[in-house]
Design an enzyme around this catalytic site. Sequence first.
Site, short mmCIF file in Angstrom:
data_model
loop_
_atom_site.label_atom_id
_atom_site.label_comp_id
_atom_site.label_asym_id
_atom_site.label_seq_id
_atom_site.Cartn_x
_atom_site.Cartn_y
_atom_site.Cartn_z
N CYS A 233 32.41 34.09 41.74
CA CYS A 233 32.20 35.20 42.69
C CYS A 233 30.79 35.75 42.65
CB CYS A 233 33.20 36.31 42.41
SG CYS A 233 34.90 35.82 42.74
N HIS B 70 35.60 40.87 50.46
CA HIS B 70 35.09 40.05 49.36
C HIS B 70 35.14 38.56 49.70
CE1 HIS B 70 34.01 38.65 45.48
NE2 HIS B 70 35.21 38.62 44.92
N SER C 106 40.97 43.62 45.53
CA SER C 106 40.06 43.41 46.66
C SER C 106 40.73 42.51 47.70
CB SER C 106 38.74 42.81 46.18
OG SER C 106 38.95 41.58 45.54
N LYS D 192 36.56 46.24 47.55
CA LYS D 192 37.89 46.80 47.79
C LYS D 192 38.16 47.03 49.27
CE LYS D 192 41.81 48.46 47.14
NZ LYS D 192 42.07 47.97 48.47
N ILE E 59 41.11 39.48 50.82
CA ILE E 59 40.82 38.10 51.20
C ILE E 59 40.02 38.16 52.50
CG2 ILE E 59 41.85 35.94 52.00
CD1 ILE E 59 44.21 36.54 50.12
#
Length: 384
Positions: free
Chosen positions: A83, A331, A209, A327, A211
């Site tokens: 990430c 993300h 968080s 959040k 998708i």
Amino acid sequence: MDAKIVGWGHTQFGALDQSFEELIQAAAAEAIEMACVDPAEIDGIWLGHFNSGMVPDAFASSLVLGLDDRLRFTPAARVENACASGSAAVYAARDAIRAGSARTVLVIGAEKMTSLDTKGVTEALAGASYQTEEAGVSFPQIFARIASGYFQAYGGQSETLARIAVKNHANAQANPLAQMRRDVSFEFCNTPSDKNPVIAPPLRLTDCSLISDGAAALVMVAGDRGGFECAAGFRAACQVNDFLPMSRRDMTRLAGAARAFEMAYDQAGIGVNDLDLAEVHDCFTIAELMIYEAMGLAPAGQGARAVAEGTVMAGGSLPVNLSGGLKAKGHPVGATGVSMHVLAAQQVTGQAGPLQKPGAGLAAVFNMGGSGVANYCSILEACS
């Protein structure tokens, strides 16, 4: 010669109709247009992209060349560090400028996650854990283990996690590119329900968080180049990698994050109280809570003070995730680190629009890969 950021682009984050290629090209086109550079000037292209099977494009580095024929034959490479892939691309491109092998570079971070269902995305992201010991454990379960250990050491913090979620959702309402611009109440976030189920105890849906699909891009140039409308420079940029197995680390603290912040402060010649704002990696609310401690806002186990005292709120002395964070902004994992650098550059150059903190001079970025394994900490400031 260090690099400076002179142009940026950022797509909407969310469940988007655009293809992976279209997202890459949209963000890149916006960054190139803002920087007013001829695509033929670009010496190298770096793409931050995790993938792990979320799209079939396993060889994606040259997709952006289709944007403009003048990009043909430009060296391009894909960079992956879970990430933190976006920040890895930023740092690789900056290193090329510092080494003198490039003077104008294009960095893109992108991910198309909604091509798979939730189960498929969860399985893909799980590839960023230590397979020898952690195979079959999802990242919600990994961060639930982290939260459980933290709670056991320092007492239950579910209410604080709910307040972090509320804060970031409130911030996202001012961000036109955020995925979820919806107000949520403390009662909703703090109370398990059909709409806010427990995903992995003690984490609820609102602790996780999103998708997301999306892309962000930067144009960076050598520091001695002038004539740009605005520019942001690197006061510091530090990478720290920790052991991959969780079994080798004390998971009640993010030691790699703390070391990255410590190194960045030392490099910049500042302390945490000199920062005006921060964009940090709140993949789960427990991560943001522990990052408060890693960045020096509170001693170990006392990160909740930063929320209770209002320090990290939009009107506080060091607001965290004014964008809404992972959040609520979203993300798309490969895009996240580049997005954070875009947002920080906008803040220090006074270009953040409704998200702007008046007088912002120093902005921190903290992007994390895996369970606190890859840690990137940048501190940006305006420059000429």
